[in-house]
Design a protein around this motif. Structure first.
Motif, PDB file in Angstrom:
ATOM      1  N   LYS A 181      -9.532   3.045   2.492  1.00  0.00           N
ATOM      2  CA  LYS A 181      -8.582   2.464   3.128  1.00  0.00           C
ATOM      3  C   LYS A 181      -7.700   3.425   4.269  1.00  0.00           C
ATOM      4  CE  LYS A 181      -8.318  -1.816   0.907  1.00  0.00           C
ATOM      5  NZ  LYS A 181      -7.346  -2.981   0.274  1.00  0.00           N
ATOM      6  N   LYS A 183      -8.168   6.887   6.703  1.00  0.00           N
ATOM      7  CA  LYS A 183      -8.990   7.715   7.236  1.00  0.00           C
ATOM      8  C   LYS A 183      -8.252   8.665   8.291  1.00  0.00           C
ATOM      9  CE  LYS A 183     -13.076   4.868   7.441  1.00  0.00           C
ATOM     10  NZ  LYS A 183     -12.610   3.885   6.637  1.00  0.00           N
TER      11      LYS A 183
ATOM     12  N   LEU B 136      -2.569   1.427  -4.088  1.00  0.00           N
ATOM     13  CA  LEU B 136      -2.384   1.345  -2.715  1.00  0.00           C
ATOM     14  C   LEU B 136      -2.693   2.833  -2.142  1.00  0.00           C
ATOM     15  CD1 LEU B 136       0.578  -1.037  -2.176  1.00  0.00           C
ATOM     16  CD2 LEU B 136      -1.703  -1.414  -2.006  1.00  0.00           C
ATOM     17  N   PRO B 137      -2.924   2.996  -0.835  1.00  0.00           N
ATOM     18  CA  PRO B 137      -3.087   4.102   0.037  1.00  0.00           C
ATOM     19  C   PRO B 137      -1.581   4.518   0.184  1.00  0.00           C
ATOM     20  CG  PRO B 137      -3.845   2.589   1.230  1.00  0.00           C
ATOM     21  CD  PRO B 137      -3.508   1.672  -0.208  1.00  0.00           C
ATOM     22  N   GLN B 138      -1.453   6.009   0.358  1.00  0.00           N
ATOM     23  CA  GLN B 138      -0.237   6.566   0.657  1.00  0.00           C
ATOM     24  C   GLN B 138      -0.178   7.535   2.018  1.00  0.00           C
ATOM     25  OE1 GLN B 138       0.347   8.772  -3.001  1.00  0.00           O
ATOM     26  NE2 GLN B 138       0.812  10.404  -1.703  1.00  0.00           N
ATOM     27  N   VAL B 139       0.698   7.559   2.768  1.00  0.00           N
ATOM     28  CA  VAL B 139       1.069   8.464   4.005  1.00  0.00           C
ATOM     29  C   VAL B 139       2.495   8.796   3.793  1.00  0.00           C
ATOM     30  CG1 VAL B 139       0.698   8.951   6.366  1.00  0.00           C
ATOM     31  CG2 VAL B 139      -0.885   7.389   5.227  1.00  0.00           C
ATOM     32  N   ASN B 147       0.131   1.547  17.150  1.00  0.00           N
ATOM     33  CA  ASN B 147      -1.032   0.645  16.849  1.00  0.00           C
ATOM     34  C   ASN B 147      -0.700  -0.271  15.600  1.00  0.00           C
ATOM     35  OD1 ASN B 147      -2.222   1.668  19.295  1.00  0.00           O
ATOM     36  ND2 ASN B 147      -3.348   3.244  17.669  1.00  0.00           N
ATOM     37  N   THR B 154      -1.536   3.165  12.692  1.00  0.00           N
ATOM     38  CA  THR B 154      -1.859   4.624  12.900  1.00  0.00           C
ATOM     39  C   THR B 154      -0.744   5.291  12.441  1.00  0.00           C
ATOM     40  OG1 THR B 154      -3.492   4.142  14.881  1.00  0.00           O
ATOM     41  CG2 THR B 154      -2.732   6.276  14.526  1.00  0.00           C
ATOM     42  N   LEU B 166      -3.480   9.418  10.793  1.00  0.00           N
ATOM     43  CA  LEU B 166      -4.188   8.695   9.942  1.00  0.00           C
ATOM     44  C   LEU B 166      -4.276   7.361  10.432  1.00  0.00           C
ATOM     45  CD1 LEU B 166      -2.486  10.974   7.733  1.00  0.00           C
ATOM     46  CD2 LEU B 166      -4.672  10.545   6.781  1.00  0.00           C
ATOM     47  N   GLU B 167      -5.319   6.676   9.938  1.00  0.00           N
ATOM     48  CA  GLU B 167      -5.584   5.280  10.277  1.00  0.00           C
ATOM     49  C   GLU B 167      -5.391   4.586   8.914  1.00  0.00           C
ATOM     50  OE1 GLU B 167      -6.690   4.063  13.494  1.00  0.00           O
ATOM     51  OE2 GLU B 167      -6.631   1.987  12.594  1.00  0.00           O
ATOM     52  N   MET B 168      -4.514   3.588   8.577  1.00  0.00           N
ATOM     53  CA  MET B 168      -4.304   3.274   7.251  1.00  0.00           C
ATOM     54  C   MET B 168      -4.508   1.755   7.327  1.00  0.00           C
ATOM     55  SD  MET B 168      -1.496   3.718   4.291  1.00  0.00           S
ATOM     56  CE  MET B 168      -0.389   2.582   5.040  1.00  0.00           C
ATOM     57  N   GLU B 169      -5.433   1.107   6.350  1.00  0.00           N
ATOM     58  CA  GLU B 169      -5.643  -0.484   6.234  1.00  0.00           C
ATOM     59  C   GLU B 169      -4.436  -0.778   5.267  1.00  0.00           C
ATOM     60  OE1 GLU B 169      -9.250  -2.257   4.840  1.00  0.00           O
ATOM     61  OE2 GLU B 169     -10.130  -0.829   5.953  1.00  0.00           O
ATOM     62  N   LEU B 170      -3.966  -1.883   5.887  1.00  0.00           N
ATOM     63  CA  LEU B 170      -2.632  -2.549   4.850  1.00  0.00           C
ATOM     64  C   LEU B 170      -3.232  -3.132   3.758  1.00  0.00           C
ATOM     65  CD1 LEU B 170      -0.139  -3.092   7.657  1.00  0.00           C
ATOM     66  CD2 LEU B 170      -0.528  -0.970   6.448  1.00  0.00           C
ATOM     67  N   PRO B 171      -2.398  -3.410   2.940  1.00  0.00           N
ATOM     68  CA  PRO B 171      -1.212  -3.201   2.480  1.00  0.00           C
ATOM     69  C   PRO B 171      -1.287  -1.538   1.978  1.00  0.00           C
ATOM     70  CG  PRO B 171      -2.012  -4.183   0.588  1.00  0.00           C
ATOM     71  CD  PRO B 171      -3.114  -4.575   1.642  1.00  0.00           C
TER      72      PRO B 171
END
Ligand SMILES: Cc1cc2nc3c(=O)[nH]c(=O)nc-3n(C[C@H](O)[C@H](O)[C@H](O)COP(=O)(O)OP(=O)(O)OC[C@H]3O[C@@H](n4cnc5c(N)ncnc54)[C@H](O)[C@@H]3O)c2cc1C
Ligand SMILES: Nc1ncnc2c1ncn2[C@@H]1O[C@H](COP(=O)(O)O)[C@@H](O)[C@H]1O
Lengths: 320, 261
Positions: A181, A183, B136-139, B147, B154, B166-171
């Motif tokens: 999820k 990139k 969940l993914p983290q940034v 965007n 983004t 980075l492009e993150m898909e939610l959640p």
């Protein structure tokens, strides 16, 4: 028996100083230490780590690892931890370390001590000092439960010894997939030959007292003369006189050089939080009551526009 | 977009902080929302103003933490959750992350926007730990975003040597660098409206947090004592013509501090 795993960091094809510091420190503790080396085209660096005392180098060399990413790194360090049977993992307090440390700790169901400035290892018992509350307070803390110890350590607190490379004992790790999820779209590297703040042994910083972008250009040559990194206060970066990557302080880069020159910086608490660990501080400020003089070892009460040229002239005499 | 902003009420570190016998003196401390959390809240407000949705504040803290929730509601958050936590002493980021996980179980959200670190601990651990617990993914450490939609966003992360886009898909979980924005001040109208906004109160037991999961027992690390940093030794000041003072200072820098030698 304690065993440490250090997460190495690489920049421009070299092992970063913060990693070498951690290795030198672990050597003084006499504890077996492995290193996990992750990146793209990094294999040849393994011998440098071995030269610094790494008993084994857990290597992941793959083009997908050129840029740090949480998921692959967490999986790789976890793999290296299992293979090495380490009970401690040491990371630098870099942006990489700050992102990876909590994720890694949580994956192993344990806590972490971050941004440590002093460390005492006694078998499984780890006691550390770390600044908190904007460096106004120092806490002494420890791990209170059994399990893996995950620690990030600030650079500049241990000396990195010079050593010669020896042939490394390499264990290759298999490359895990990244996060489905998340990139990385692009990386905006600010290519420059500038000395980086957190690697520099001398830093010259400009504050609002330089008066504008031209004032920064006036001070910067002194940094160049000294082979120093060029820093700034937040006031300078917020005003757009310099990019934010130059910012020293609590919310900028935390620095601990041997020599820190503050030019026209008042010494606000958030600035001090980021540089008061410097070994020697020199300040130039018009205002004799500026708080920067409370931390300065050598304080020059005066005009930076008059002082900088004298510094440059004298330094060039010394260098000749 | 449903955004959760976990905020921590902390002592104002701009004020003098005193320690005695290894402990921080409570008296004289004034409590505020941790500054990074205000930045996270501002970002959340901007997103919902832009694409719609609601911002929910979430704090784990004592009675008085409700003041910080009211302040955040006055800034524009839509609702708040107060997890009542009476004795926060010796609670580390691990324990807070576990409690946050419990609170969020079964709730709907698209984004968790947190501080890079809280102003009292300066630990920077809670949010990525929570991300792992929630799978969940983290940034972390973002300086910009763009965007934003209900499906993805983004994020510009300040890495060690570059800005990583980075492009993150939610959640997902995001933490903010303080240069991201300048948090707004609450307006008079905002303060009035805040009083009517929903503030849900939750007791720890109600979400299955037992005493083994909180305080020192639920934590993995403990603070042994607090101290003032060693003060630097008295420096030397030079006044007068810069031609002389700079030379005097440099002479000592070289002879005493081994500068450039
Ligand atoms: C949450 C938060 C986080 C922050 N994080 C940081 C951070 O990470 N780093 C940081 O630096 N700040 C940070 N700040 C900002 C900090 O509070 C100060 O505002 C900032 O450091 C001031 O920068 P300065 O010293 O350059 O400017 P000023 O405070 O304006 O000082 C300028 C100084 O220059 C002197 N001067 C003027 N002209 C001359 C001259 N010709 N010659 C010599 N001296 C001269 C003046 O006497 C004065 O002392 C933060 C603030 C907040 C609220
Ligand atoms: N008690 C708490 N209640 C709500 N959020 C918290 C709490 N403690 C930490 N957080 C969140 O986690 C972030 C980092 O905390 P820390 O690990 O203490 O640096 C904070 O900026 C908050 O967003």
């Amino acid at each position: 028996m304690s065993k440490i795993l250090i997460v190495a960091e690489v920049k421009n094809g070299e092992i970063k100083k913060n990693t070498l510091e951690l290795l030198s420190f672990s050597k003084t503790q006499g504890i077996e230490t492995g290193v996990v080396l992750i990146g793209s085209e990094v294999t040849e660096l393994a011998d440098i780590l071995a030269g610094q005392g790494a008993s084994k180098v857990y290597l992941a060399d793959d083009s997908s690892l050129e840029i740090y990413n949480t998921e692959q790194y967490t999986a790789l360090v976890t793999d290296a931890l299992q293979q090495s049977e380490s009970n401690q993992v040491w990371l630098s307090s870099s942006e990489l370390g700050r992102d990876l440390c909590p994720r890694l700790a949580a994956r192993h169901g344990v806590g972490a001590l971050s941004d440590v400035t002093q460390l005492e290892v006694n078998g499984d018992q780890v006691t550390a000092q770390r600044p908190c509350m904007s460096t106004k307070i120092i806490q002494k803390c420890q791990f209170s439960k059994d399990g893996l110890r995950v620690i990030t350590i600030r650079s500049g607190f241990f000396n990195a010894e010079e050593t010669t490379p020896v042939s490394a004992n390499i264990v290759s790790l298999s490359i895990p997939a990244g996060h489905a999820k998340l990139k990385v779209k692009e990386v905006k590297v600010e290519v420059s030959d500038e000395v980086e703040l957190n690697e520099a042994s001398i830093i010259v910083s400009a504050g609002r007292g330089v008066g504008g972008a031209e004032g920064c250009d006036f001070v910067k040559p002194l940094a160049n003369d000294l082979g120093a990194a060029f820093g700034a206060s937040r006031a300078v970066c917020d005003a757009g006189w310099l990019p934010h990557k130059h910012q020293v302080g609590q919310t900028g880069t935390m620095v601990t050089p041997d020599f820190y020159f503050a030019m026209g910086i008042s010494g606000a608490i958030q600035h001090l939080a980021g540089m008061s660990g410097s070994k020697v501080i020199v300040a130039v400020n018009k205002d004799p009551d500026a708080p920067i003089f409370k931390v300065a070892d050598y304080g020059i009460v005066g005009d930076l526009f008059k002082a900088v040229p004298v510094f440059r002239e004298e330094v060039s005499k010394i260098k000749d | 977009m449903e955004i959760i902003v976990p905020i921590k009420q902390v002592p104002d570190v701009a004020l003098n902080i005193k320690v005695k016998d290894g402990a921080v003196i409570e008296e004289g401390l004034s409590y505020v929302i941790s500054s990074w959390d205000e930045t996270a809240l501002e970002a959340a407000l901007q997103i919902t103003e832009d694409i719609g949705g609601e911002v929910t504040l979430l704090t784990i803290g004592p009675e008085k933490a409700a003041e910080s929730l009211r302040k955040g509601l006055a800034m524009g958050a839509h609702k708040a959750i107060h997890v009542k936590y009476y004795d926060a002493k010796q609670t580390d980021s691990f324990a807070y992350a576990k409690i946050l996980q419990k609170v969020l179980e079964g709730r709907e959200y698209d984004l968790i926007l947190a501080g890079r670190q809280s102003q009292d601990t300066d630990a920077g651990l809670t949010a990525p730990m929570l991300a792992e617990f929630l799978d969940l993914p983290q940034v972390t450490n973002i300086i910009r975003f763009s965007n934003v939609s209900n499906q993805n966003m983004t994020l510009y992360r300040k890495g060690d040597h570059a800005t990583e886009v980075l492009e993150m898909e939610l959640p997902g979980v995001v933490t903010v660098h303080d240069t991201l924005n300048e948090p707004r001040l609450a307006s008079m109208r905002g303060i009035m409206m805040a009083k009517k906004k929903p503030l849900e109160e939750i007791e720890l037991e109600a979400i299955g947090i037992t005493s083994e999961m909180s305080g020192l027992e639920g934590s993995m690390t403990e603070v042994l004592h607090y101290d003032k940093p060693e003060s630097r030794k008295e420096g030397k000041n030079f006044e007068g013509d810069e031609k002389d003072t700079v030379k005097q200072a440099l002479d000592l820098l070289i002879s005493e501090a081994k500068f450039l030698v």
